[in-house]
Write a protein that holds these residues in place. Structure first.
Motif, short mmCIF file in Angstrom:
data_model
loop_
_atom_site.label_atom_id
_atom_site.label_comp_id
_atom_site.label_asym_id
_atom_site.label_seq_id
_atom_site.Cartn_x
_atom_site.Cartn_y
_atom_site.Cartn_z
N VAL A 130 -56.10 22.38 -36.61
CA VAL A 130 -56.56 21.28 -37.46
C VAL A 130 -56.16 21.53 -38.92
N VAL A 131 -56.44 22.73 -39.41
CA VAL A 131 -56.16 23.05 -40.82
C VAL A 131 -54.65 23.12 -41.06
N GLY A 132 -53.92 23.66 -40.09
CA GLY A 132 -52.48 23.79 -40.27
C GLY A 132 -51.77 22.46 -40.37
N HIS A 133 -52.17 21.48 -39.59
CA HIS A 133 -51.52 20.17 -39.63
C HIS A 133 -52.09 19.30 -40.74
N ALA A 134 -53.39 19.29 -40.91
CA ALA A 134 -54.03 18.36 -41.84
C ALA A 134 -54.14 18.91 -43.26
N GLY A 135 -54.11 20.23 -43.43
CA GLY A 135 -54.35 20.79 -44.75
C GLY A 135 -55.84 20.84 -45.06
N LEU A 136 -56.19 21.58 -46.10
CA LEU A 136 -57.60 21.78 -46.40
C LEU A 136 -58.29 20.49 -46.79
N TYR A 137 -57.65 19.69 -47.66
CA TYR A 137 -58.31 18.47 -48.12
C TYR A 137 -58.60 17.52 -46.95
N GLN A 138 -57.59 17.26 -46.14
CA GLN A 138 -57.80 16.33 -45.03
C GLN A 138 -58.71 16.93 -43.96
N ALA A 139 -58.66 18.25 -43.77
CA ALA A 139 -59.56 18.87 -42.81
C ALA A 139 -61.01 18.72 -43.24
N LEU A 140 -61.26 18.96 -44.55
CA LEU A 140 -62.63 18.77 -45.05
C LEU A 140 -63.05 17.31 -44.94
N ALA A 141 -62.09 16.39 -45.15
CA ALA A 141 -62.41 14.96 -44.99
C ALA A 141 -62.74 14.65 -43.53
N MET A 142 -61.98 15.25 -42.60
CA MET A 142 -62.26 15.04 -41.17
C MET A 142 -63.66 15.54 -40.82
N PHE A 143 -63.99 16.75 -41.32
CA PHE A 143 -65.33 17.27 -41.04
C PHE A 143 -66.40 16.35 -41.63
N ALA A 144 -66.16 15.85 -42.83
CA ALA A 144 -67.15 14.98 -43.46
C ALA A 144 -67.34 13.70 -42.64
N VAL A 145 -66.23 13.09 -42.21
CA VAL A 145 -66.33 11.86 -41.41
C VAL A 145 -67.01 12.14 -40.08
N ALA A 146 -66.57 13.21 -39.41
CA ALA A 146 -67.14 13.53 -38.09
C ALA A 146 -68.63 13.83 -38.19
N TYR A 147 -69.00 14.63 -39.19
CA TYR A 147 -70.41 14.99 -39.30
C TYR A 147 -71.24 13.85 -39.87
N PHE A 148 -70.62 12.95 -40.59
CA PHE A 148 -71.34 11.74 -40.99
C PHE A 148 -71.71 10.92 -39.75
N ILE A 149 -70.75 10.76 -38.85
CA ILE A 149 -71.00 9.99 -37.62
C ILE A 149 -72.07 10.67 -36.78
N ILE A 150 -71.89 11.97 -36.53
CA ILE A 150 -72.87 12.64 -35.67
C ILE A 150 -74.20 12.82 -36.41
N GLY A 151 -74.16 12.89 -37.75
CA GLY A 151 -75.42 12.97 -38.49
C GLY A 151 -76.26 11.72 -38.32
N MET A 152 -75.61 10.55 -38.43
CA MET A 152 -76.33 9.29 -38.20
C MET A 152 -76.85 9.22 -36.76
N THR A 153 -76.03 9.72 -35.83
CA THR A 153 -76.44 9.69 -34.42
C THR A 153 -77.60 10.64 -34.18
N VAL A 154 -77.56 11.81 -34.80
CA VAL A 154 -78.66 12.77 -34.63
C VAL A 154 -79.97 12.18 -35.14
N LEU A 155 -79.92 11.44 -36.24
CA LEU A 155 -81.14 10.80 -36.74
C LEU A 155 -81.69 9.81 -35.72
N SER A 156 -80.79 9.05 -35.10
CA SER A 156 -81.23 8.08 -34.08
C SER A 156 -81.79 8.80 -32.86
N VAL A 157 -81.12 9.89 -32.44
CA VAL A 157 -81.60 10.65 -31.29
C VAL A 157 -82.98 11.21 -31.57
#
Length: 896
Positions: free
Chosen positions: A63-90
């Motif tokens: 992930v880091v090798g292809h996306a680079g640090l900036y985009q990898a951190l953005a991916m983590f932020a988007v992914a954890y935003f989605i699962i964070g909202m889902t965890v609140l609902s769960v």
């Protein structure tokens, strides 16, 4: 009685379950199985191991090798935003009542109903199955990397002895999956102990990796890659902490994936990365084995998610600061190469991926068992109900294992990563939808103890899931939604009804209440008038076809079936209408009519009808038309037993309606009371319809017969009992025309033709009257054939009766007075005249499917009620299906 009220409260569950759902021996054994797992072992450990698996050890560098640090951190932020909202609902759903086995499936099915729950349950089952296969393939990849014969060599050396090919790797995957199967067959307790041991190993490996970034000196890592000419060798570099290395790894640089040969992009890399976030349901999948699910799931899941987010971001930064891009992109197992103790990292990779595979396998089996236990798919999943003596669903585990084995044929981890991600995103979107629906429904019993959520978080979670699904793969996302829709429709029409409670009912109530308040009766306009029917039914067994006919006549308006029970509540221990309600509602379902049911107790039928006219409906939706069966001496016939809705069924009619009264049995109301009901309705400004012999109307035969010309509807918009005041444009005549037109507009009656009869006398310019009537029909947009009917002979009988033998001036004054004073007119209409009018109507051929006649207003003198009813009986005798109509409200409009 008190015990029954108490038991309902004792067995009630806020998520929608009830004691009645605990049926069958299999369910009983599972329910009796002890819940043993605490928060840490049952939620935190499975969630961490599911998230710290393939992505952490084998794909984080990718992930880091292809996306680079900036985009990898953005991916983590988007992914954890989605699962964070889902965890609140769960967490909100999990703390709103008792949870059972099935995790997300149980939450969704009890919140949204069986259709959504069953369809999402299948999707979640497939997601766990594919996830288990993904982790097994990741483990195979790690094993082959450690012990496989390098590409280009025919014989292995040292520990590199495992041959590499598609079929050999499939064999390795099958063996490893069989190991997972053995652990899962033993049960959840052994699984929890095994995962705790694996967790300790993974924790030690993670600590070793973090130390290695600081302790390992810079080194070159040789990389052997498969190539069309044999092998290709490249060198990756571990530089240690270097600002230059960090700067080179900040931006994205997408390249070809060496395992699949496909060009990578943001969406494809995100699809692989998101599999490290899909373990948030691992704890909720074990809800049936937790000591306190409502306590453990929120605390354990949130703790695990926050911890993994910090670790992923920390490791991504460390990798970008110490490893060059070649090492990150070309060697998925580089963490072993740079570790201070490589064997421990290898053991950690094996342990983490094996644990994640087991977690998904046991999660899939629990979902399949819950689906089978709820009987949503009938016999298709009956085998999955089988459990061991301890309550472990062994057959569900075996069936899940078989499906995972089929998925292993895909061959490569990155091949199925996008499919797994889309399945999980779809499930997470539905979990958020379930919580959003519960919040929007504003149900008083939705009181979760976890309050850190709003409908905004649910909506953001849904939007995030849907956007990322289509960014990853529009085709796969569309196919998944299509498959979900097919499952939804199949369950809607084929699954049995449940007692869980349907969120759709709560949402409908919420919206209907809001719109009823907006429906202002002061803004009513004749352009938008529609019939709103109250049909009084004494016994549905004798009124099945009348109920169906009025359903065609309502034109998308309100339709209420009213019934009066002649009893005194003061003399009864409880309300006798409550047990009858289900029978009436079942009748409505069986006859497929869009009607409400309104039952009442009263000392007499007339008082009961008054109550229903006053109280039926709500706000701007109140009955404006009363429909009664005709009062005559004919013995009622049981049309319900002959109705197609019941004759097609194998079982007997299961409705609890009493048998019809015998011909000699006295009626519940007198002729005077019957006419009094008509008079009451007109005083209350309700239109009135009297239906005679509608039970003889075979609508299916009338409307589908191939005879020519098509069936007709005869309309007589003239008061046949008042030939001295025959007009076609009064309120009642226009209402009669409107009702006939409404019937003709119904889908089942569109083939019928309206025929309008214009009664004319000699010397009254009949063609001018016909043209005037034709223009009226044109203005009202009513298509009907006009037929002139001479009735001089009929009216002559009426005037002879009125003039008497002398025909003097006194009698003429009485006649003129009689025109105004209807009671006098009632006494002046002779039976001979009424029979002649009846014959006139009967002689018009061909015989119609139904006739609409003008219903005169009842006389003011109540002593004339029997005579009035007698005249109506003579007028309609032998006419077949006939509807007598009296309208009091303006219902036609010529405006736009």
């Amino acid at each position: 009685m008190a015990s029954s009220e108490r038991s309902a409260l004792l067995t009630y569950r806020l998520c929608g379950g009830s004691a009645e759902e605990e049926r069958g021996r299999e369910r009983g054994r599972a329910a009796a199985a002890p819940r043993k797992l605490p928060t840490f072992l049952g939620v935190v450990v499975p969630t961490l191991l599911s998230m710290f698996s393939v992505v952490l050890f084998l794909r984080l560098g990718f992930v880091v090798g292809h996306a680079g640090l900036y985009q990898a951190l953005a991916m983590f932020a988007v992914a954890y935003f989605i699962i964070g909202m889902t965890v609140l609902s769960v967490c909100a759903i999990a703390t709103n009542g008792a949870l059972d086995a099935g995790g997300a499936y149980y939450m969704i099915s009890r919140a949204l109903g069986p259709e959504f729950g069953g369809s999402i349950g299948i999707m979640f089952f497939l997601a766990n199955v594919c996830g288990s296969a993904l982790y097994v393939l990741g483990l195979v990849e790690a094993v082959v990397d450690s012990f496989g014969i390098p590409p280009g060599q025919e014989a292995g050396t040292g520990v590199h002895v495992l041959p590499q090919s598609y079929w050999f790797e499939l064999l390795y995957g099958t063996v490893l999956l069989a190991l997972c199967l053995l652990v899962c067959l033993v049960g959840a307790s052994i699984y929890a102990k095994a995962t705790f041991l694996i967790f300790l190993i993974v924790a030690a490996v993670l600590g070793t990796i973090l130390v290695s970034f600081f302790a390992t000196r810079p080194l070159k890592v040789p990389i052997r890659l498969p190539d069309s000419n044999g092998t290709e060798t490249d060198n990756g570099s571990f530089t240690g902490f270097s600002l230059s290395t960090l700067r080179d790894n900040l931006g994205g640089k997408y390249d070809v994936d060496y395992t699949t040969g496909q060009m990578m992009s943001f969406s494809s890399v995100f699809a692989v990365m998101f599999n490290g976030c899909t373990g948030i349901m691992a704890g909720s999948n074990m809800s049936g084995d937790l000591k306190r699910p409502s306590y453990s799931i929120p605390r354990g899941t949130i703790s695990a998610v926050l911890f993994t987010y910090l670790v992923y971001n920390l490791l991504a930064f460390l990798m970008c600061a110490t490893c060059n891009r070649t090492l990150l992109q070309k060697d998925y197992g580089f963490l072993r190469d740079i570790s201070i103790f490589p064997p421990l990292v290898t053991v950690g990779i094996y342990a983490a991926t094996l644990s994640a595979a087991m977690s998904n396998l046991i999660g899939a089996s629990r979902i399949l068992y819950a689906l089978a236990r709820d009987d949503l798919f009938g016999q298709a999943l009956a085998l999955a109900k089988k459990t061991s003596a301890s309550g472990n669903p062994v057959m569900a585990v075996i069936l899940s294992w078989l499906v995972v084995q089929l998925v292993l044929f895909s061959g490569k981890l990155n091949t199925i990563a996008s499919v797994v991600t889309i399945f999980f995103l779809l499930v997470y979107a539905t979990v958020n939808l379930a919580c959003l629906a519960l919040e929007w429904a504003s149900a008083p019993n939705f009181r979760p103890t976890f309050r850190y959520f709003t409908w905004h978080t649910c909506l953001l979670g849904i939007a995030g899931c849907c956007v990322m699904m289509f960014l990853i793969s529009p085709v796969s996302a569309s196919a998944s939604l299509g498959f979900l829709l097919l499952l939804l429709l199949a369950l809607h029409y084929l699954s049995p009804s449940s007692t869980w409670g349907y969120i759709s009912q709560a949402l409908i109530f919420h919206q209907v209440r809001k719109y009823l308040l907006m429906l202002d009766v002061r803004k009513d306009h004749v352009k938008f008038w529609r019939p709103q029917m109250l049909l009084m039914v004494q016994n549905p067994r004798g009124s099945a076809r009348l109920i169906d006919f009025v359903n065609d006549l309502k034109k998308s308006g309100l339709y209420v079936l009213g019934h009066v029970e002649l009893q005194d509540l003061d003399m009864l221990p409880s309300d006798p209408l409550q047990p009858q309600q289900d029978s009436w509602l079942s009748l409505v379902d069986k006859l497929n009519v869009k009607a409400f049911v309104s039952l009442t107790l009263a000392p007499s039928v007339r008082h009961g009808v008054r109550q229903l006219l006053f109280t039926s409906g709500l706000g701007g939706m109140r009955p404006n038309t009363l429909v009664l069966g005709f009062y005559d001496d004919e013995a009622p016939q049981d049309g319900l037993a002959r109705h197609p809705a019941f004759t097609s069924a194998r079982e007997e009619v299961p409705l609890g309606f009493p048998p019809l009264r015998a011909a000699a049995t006295p009626k519940l109301l007198s002729a005077r009371e019957y006419v009094g009901i008509v008079a009451d309705a007109l005083k209350m400004l309700r239109n009135v319809l009297l239906a005679r012999q509608l039970e003889s109307l075979d609508k299916a035969w009338e409307l589908r017969r191939a005879a020519s010309p098509p069936p007709t509807i005869h309309v007589w918009p003239v008061n046949l009992l008042r030939p001295d005041s025959a007009r076609y444009a009064d309120t009642c005549s226009l209402f009669l025309l409107q009702m006939a037109c409404v019937l003709n507009m119904a889908r089942a009656w569109r083939r019928a033709r309206l025929r309008l009869f214009l009664c004319v006398e000699a010397g009254t310019m009949p063609h001018a009257q016909e043209e005037k009537l034709r223009q009226l029909l044109k203005d009202l947009r009513i298509q009907a054939q006009i037929q002139l009917v001479p009735w001089d002979a009929i009216t002559r009988l009426h005037w002879q009766t009125c003039q008497g033998p002398s025909g003097g001036p006194a009698e003429e004054e009485e006649e003129e007075e009689g025109v105004v004073n209807f009671p006098t007119n009632t006494t002046q209409v002779s039976d001979e005249y009424v029979r002649a009018a009846n014959k006139l109507v009967l002689e018009q051929s061909p015989a119609p499917a139904v006739r609409f006649l003008y219903l005169p207003r009842p006389p003011a003198d109540t002593s004339l009620y029997p005579l009035y009813l007698h005249q109506l009986e003579l007028l309609t005798r032998g006419l077949g299906p006939t509807v007598l109509v009296h309208g009091v409200s303006a219902v036609t409009s010529t405006q736009l």
